[in-house]
Design a protein around this motif. Structure first.
Motif, mmCIF file in Angstrom:
data_model
loop_
_atom_site.group_PDB
_atom_site.id
_atom_site.type_symbol
_atom_site.label_atom_id
_atom_site.label_comp_id
_atom_site.label_asym_id
_atom_site.label_seq_id
_atom_site.Cartn_x
_atom_site.Cartn_y
_atom_site.Cartn_z
ATOM 1 N N UNK A 2 0.813 -1.216 0.000
ATOM 2 C CA UNK A 2 0.000 0.000 0.000
ATOM 3 C C UNK A 2 0.855 1.279 0.000
ATOM 4 N N UNK A 3 0.343 2.310 -0.685
ATOM 5 C CA UNK A 3 1.035 3.602 -0.720
ATOM 6 C C UNK A 3 0.082 4.737 -0.356
ATOM 7 N N UNK A 4 0.627 5.787 0.260
ATOM 8 C CA UNK A 4 -0.204 6.954 0.592
ATOM 9 C C UNK A 4 0.536 8.235 0.264
ATOM 10 N N UNK A 5 -0.240 9.288 0.035
ATOM 11 C CA UNK A 5 0.339 10.598 -0.232
ATOM 12 C C UNK A 5 0.372 11.413 1.065
ATOM 13 N N UNK A 6 1.553 11.889 1.395
ATOM 14 C CA UNK A 6 1.752 12.705 2.595
ATOM 15 C C UNK A 6 2.420 14.012 2.161
ATOM 16 N N UNK A 7 1.944 15.139 2.667
ATOM 17 C CA UNK A 7 2.585 16.416 2.330
ATOM 18 C C UNK A 7 2.819 17.234 3.589
ATOM 19 N N UNK A 8 4.009 17.793 3.695
ATOM 20 C CA UNK A 8 4.286 18.762 4.759
ATOM 21 C C UNK A 8 3.913 20.118 4.177
ATOM 22 N N UNK A 9 2.928 20.745 4.793
ATOM 23 C CA UNK A 9 2.379 22.001 4.297
ATOM 24 C C UNK A 9 3.371 23.150 4.538
ATOM 25 N N UNK A 10 3.123 24.318 3.925
ATOM 26 C CA UNK A 10 4.085 25.429 4.053
ATOM 27 C C UNK A 10 4.455 25.778 5.495
ATOM 28 N N UNK A 11 3.511 25.647 6.439
ATOM 29 C CA UNK A 11 3.841 25.963 7.842
ATOM 30 C C UNK A 11 4.849 24.972 8.420
ATOM 31 N N UNK A 12 4.719 23.708 8.066
ATOM 32 C CA UNK A 12 5.662 22.691 8.552
ATOM 33 C C UNK A 12 7.056 22.899 7.980
ATOM 34 N N UNK A 13 7.114 23.272 6.695
ATOM 35 C CA UNK A 13 8.410 23.547 6.064
ATOM 36 C C UNK A 13 9.046 24.769 6.715
ATOM 37 N N UNK A 14 8.262 25.868 6.840
ATOM 38 C CA UNK A 14 8.797 27.105 7.426
ATOM 39 C C UNK A 14 9.246 26.911 8.871
ATOM 40 N N UNK A 15 8.559 26.033 9.608
ATOM 41 C CA UNK A 15 8.900 25.831 11.012
ATOM 42 C C UNK A 15 10.041 24.827 11.213
ATOM 43 N N UNK A 16 10.583 24.341 10.120
ATOM 44 C CA UNK A 16 11.746 23.454 10.236
ATOM 45 C C UNK A 16 11.402 22.067 10.727
ATOM 46 N N UNK A 17 10.204 21.585 10.349
ATOM 47 C CA UNK A 17 9.745 20.296 10.862
ATOM 48 C C UNK A 17 9.886 19.145 9.861
ATOM 49 N N UNK A 18 10.549 19.408 8.727
ATOM 50 C CA UNK A 18 10.684 18.355 7.710
ATOM 51 C C UNK A 18 11.343 17.102 8.284
ATOM 52 N N UNK A 19 12.495 17.270 8.896
ATOM 53 C CA UNK A 19 13.235 16.089 9.365
ATOM 54 C C UNK A 19 12.479 15.376 10.487
ATOM 55 N N UNK A 20 11.847 16.147 11.370
ATOM 56 C CA UNK A 20 11.057 15.572 12.461
ATOM 57 C C UNK A 20 9.932 14.680 11.915
ATOM 58 N N UNK A 21 9.238 15.189 10.911
ATOM 59 C CA UNK A 21 8.090 14.453 10.360
ATOM 60 C C UNK A 21 8.552 13.244 9.551
ATOM 61 N N UNK A 22 9.557 13.430 8.713
ATOM 62 C CA UNK A 22 10.074 12.293 7.941
ATOM 63 C C UNK A 22 10.564 11.210 8.897
ATOM 64 N N UNK A 23 11.211 11.636 9.945
ATOM 65 C CA UNK A 23 11.759 10.706 10.914
ATOM 66 C C UNK A 23 10.671 9.807 11.522
ATOM 67 N N UNK A 24 9.518 10.372 11.804
ATOM 68 C CA UNK A 24 8.445 9.579 12.423
ATOM 69 C C UNK A 24 7.942 8.484 11.489
ATOM 70 N N UNK A 25 7.810 8.811 10.199
ATOM 71 C CA UNK A 25 7.377 7.793 9.230
ATOM 72 C C UNK A 25 8.485 6.768 8.991
#
Ligand code: GTP
Ligand code: MG
Length: 149
Positions: A2-25
């Motif tokens: 199974x595959x799903x689409x996940x997007x970090x919205x502009x607020x998540x990118x601006x707040x520097x949460x990319x690595x945090x979110x990728x890390x959880x998945x």
């Protein structure tokens, strides 16, 4: 799988949460099979949120999604559509459990940092909207056999 689409919205990118979110998945065991940083046009955002057309917050939501870079991703794994939504947490962060992405990292519903497909049909449609077929990779990892019985 199974595959799903996940997007970090502009607020998540601006707040520097990319690595945090990728890390959880990633730590859960899901596999990243596509990723890109894009600024969607408003028209594209309206297509993405087409099912919410007519809601009072629709226009602001589409303005917001197109306001800056979005990290678009496809994640693969057993049960990733439904469990990915659990990792994300409830739509309104004041209702999201601690331990979820929105519960831990966001405060308001219009700035809830992440999007995830809500079912198998929307996952297929959103992956096709955001990615070309050749951008989706299939590859094995040595950990695959340690994740699945
Ligand atoms: P997504 O993963 O982003 O699709 O969120 P969701 O599936 O948890 O919620 P839904 O699809 O119903 O709504 C899409 C997005 O619209 C939400 O993530 C919110 O950012 C926004 N939204 C939903 N309801 C409200 C609301 O009542 N007010 C505002 N301002 N935004 C809302
Ligand atoms: Mg949704």
């Amino acid at each position: 799988l199974e595959r799903t689409f996940i997007a970090i919205k502009p607020d998540g990118v601006q707040r520097g949460l990319i690595s945090e979110i990728i890390s959880r998945f990633e730590r859960k065991g899901y596999k990243l099979v596509a990723v890109k940083l894009v600024v969607p046009t408003k028209e594209f955002a309206m297509q993405h949120y087409d099912d919410l057309k007519g809601r009072p917050f629709f226009n602001g939501l589409c303005d917001f999604l197109s306001s800056g870079p979005v990290l678009a991703m496809v994640w693969e794994g057993q049960g990733v559509i439904k469990y990915g939504r659990k990792l994300i947490g409830a739509t309104a962060p004041q209702n999201s459990e601690p331990g979820t992405i929105r519960g831990d990292l966001a405060i308001s519903v219009g700035r809830n940092i992440i999007h995830g497909s809500d079912g198998p049909e929307t996952a297929v449609a959103e992956i096709a909207l955001w990615f070309k077929p050749e951008e989706l990779l299939s590859y094995s990892k040595v950990t695959d056999k340690w994740l699945y019985e």
